[in-house]
Design an enzyme around this catalytic site. Structure first.
Site, PDB file in Angstrom:
ATOM      1  N   LYS A  53       0.843  -1.198   0.000  1.00 48.91           N
ATOM      2  CA  LYS A  53       0.000   0.000   0.000  1.00 48.91           C
ATOM      3  C   LYS A  53       0.877   1.246   0.000  1.00 48.91           C
ATOM      4  O   LYS A  53       0.633   2.192  -0.753  1.00 48.91           O
ATOM      5  CB  LYS A  53      -0.931   0.002   1.219  1.00 48.91           C
ATOM      6  CG  LYS A  53      -2.106  -0.947   1.058  1.00 48.91           C
ATOM      7  CD  LYS A  53      -2.861  -1.177   2.347  1.00 48.91           C
ATOM      8  CE  LYS A  53      -3.921  -2.267   2.128  1.00 48.91           C
ATOM      9  NZ  LYS A  53      -4.509  -2.781   3.349  1.00 48.91           N
ATOM     10  N   GLN A  97      -4.921  -1.417   9.464  1.00 53.55           N
ATOM     11  CA  GLN A  97      -4.826  -2.764   8.885  1.00 53.55           C
ATOM     12  C   GLN A  97      -5.477  -3.790   9.825  1.00 53.55           C
ATOM     13  O   GLN A  97      -5.144  -3.864  11.003  1.00 53.55           O
ATOM     14  CB  GLN A  97      -3.342  -3.110   8.659  1.00 53.55           C
ATOM     15  CG  GLN A  97      -3.100  -4.428   7.970  1.00 53.55           C
ATOM     16  CD  GLN A  97      -3.608  -4.469   6.529  1.00 53.55           C
ATOM     17  OE1 GLN A  97      -3.454  -3.520   5.767  1.00 53.55           O
ATOM     18  NE2 GLN A  97      -4.257  -5.553   6.157  1.00 53.55           N
ATOM     19  N   ASP A 120     -11.353   3.141   3.963  1.00 47.80           N
ATOM     20  CA  ASP A 120     -11.768   1.739   3.881  1.00 47.80           C
ATOM     21  C   ASP A 120     -13.291   1.625   3.751  1.00 47.80           C
ATOM     22  O   ASP A 120     -13.803   0.560   3.429  1.00 47.80           O
ATOM     23  CB  ASP A 120     -11.339   1.001   5.162  1.00 47.80           C
ATOM     24  CG  ASP A 120     -10.198   0.035   4.900  1.00 47.80           C
ATOM     25  OD1 ASP A 120     -10.002  -0.333   3.725  1.00 47.80           O
ATOM     26  OD2 ASP A 120      -9.517  -0.351   5.865  1.00 47.80           O
TER      27      ASP A 120
END
Ligand code: NDP
Length: 296
Positions: A53, A97, A120
């Site tokens: 990422k 995460q 997200d």
């Protein structure tokens, strides 16, 4: 029939290129979008995701902020870091995460992220916006699935869609996105009766289950579009002792013989997830400044 292979790797590369162009335009206006990634613990798979990422964030010209906390970090420490990032004007997107260590309440962390920076799309505010048709940040993997679907069939209205899986991060938002495209949506799960029959009704079949090659070729309606979200590591004795390979939730060769289009695993949905994360970061950066989201 031999299905068209939907090349997610190529689509994601094109999307990243368009995002990089838009980031370049923003730089001319003095804006550089920033994505902060929080990793708690040393889970090897999570470390690889976070590294990828960060690399792709920098490649499109955005700023990347990595925050690594030890597995022993307390819930209060994680929440305090998220609050600090919420208040940081250089940060447009925040990604924590998952999975988090067991002693940390994941939902509490998700709900602490500022919805305007929730790239997200997991915050209940953004999930609610998706459900009520209000613009918001949409969960990356289902967004990637929708873009791949539209790359082979731009108008999905009226089609019968079956989503197998009802998780908050894939199944449910996928169903909402398809409903917003005027599909007739069925959501199947582990308690669904006659799953093969339900799947056979689908013009669009999305498998997000986490069970290797569960969806067989004879579950697929001839001409259907099949999107395989699954990422499952299985033994691969042909490659040697202890070797593994990655397969999806769909028996690919069987399904490809019946479908009109299908995503492979790997190289289908997987690469779209990070590309959509960058897209969401661009969108968050524009929205926070009252700028129009560039058409990427
Ligand atoms: P979850 O485990 O959270 O959800 C799985 C869903 O599948 C549940 O709704 C479950 O039903 C359903 N299910 C399980 N077994 C069956 C069965 N036998 N028949 C019908 N339905 C069943 O998984 P996720 O949604 O997080 O992920 C799904 C898959 O997608 C995984 O392989 C994961 O690795 C992959 N994934 C890939 C991503 C990517 O970037 N490509 C990103 C995220 C996930 P119930 O609710 O009843 O338990």
């Amino acid at each position: 029939m031999s299905a068209q292979i939907i090349d997610g790797k190529a689509y994601a590369a094109g999307l990243r290129q368009r995002i990089a162009g838009a980031v370049g335009d923003l730089a001319g206006r003095g804006v550089t979008p920033g994505l902060a990634v929080v990793l708690v613990g040393e889970d090897p798979a999570s470390q690889i995701y976070v590294t990828n990422k960060a690399r792709q964030t920098l490649e499109v010209g955005m700023r990347s902020f990595e925050h690594k906390l030890p597995a022993t970090a307390s819930e209060a420490e994680v929440l305090s870091l998220v609050q600090k990032l919420n208040a940081d004007p250089a940060v447009d997107g925040i990604l924590v995460q998952l999975p988090l260590p067991k002693h940390i309440d994941t939902q509490k962390v998700i709900e602490t992220v500022d919805p305007a920076k929730d790239v997200d799309g997991f915050h209940p505010i953004n999930a609610g916006r998706l459900m009520t048709g209000v613009p918001g940040l949409v969960s990356c993997t289902p967004l990637g699935c929708l873009l791949l679907l539209q790359s082979v069939k731009p108008d999905l209205a009226g089609l019968d869609a079956v989503v197998v899986g009802r998780s908050n991060i894939v199944g449910k938002p996928m169903a909402q996105l398809l409903l917003a495209q005027s599909c007739t949506v069925t959501v199947a799960h582990s308690r669904t009766k006659d799953l093969p029959d339900v799947c056979r009704r689908a013009d669009i079949l999305v498998a997000a289950v986490g069970r290797p090659e569960m969806v067989r070729g004879n579950w697929v309606k001839p001409g259907a579009i099949v999107i395989d979200v699954g990422i499952n590591r299985v033994p691969n004795p042909a490659a040697g002792e202890g070797k593994t390979r990655v397969v999806g939730d769909v028996a690919y060769a069987e399904a490809a013989a019946v479908a009109s289009a299908i995503t492979p695993v790997p190289g289908g949905v997987g690469p779209m997830t990070i590309a959509c994360l960058l897209r969401n970061t661009l969108e968050a950066a524009c929205r926070r400044r009252g700028l129009a989201m560039p058409g990427v």
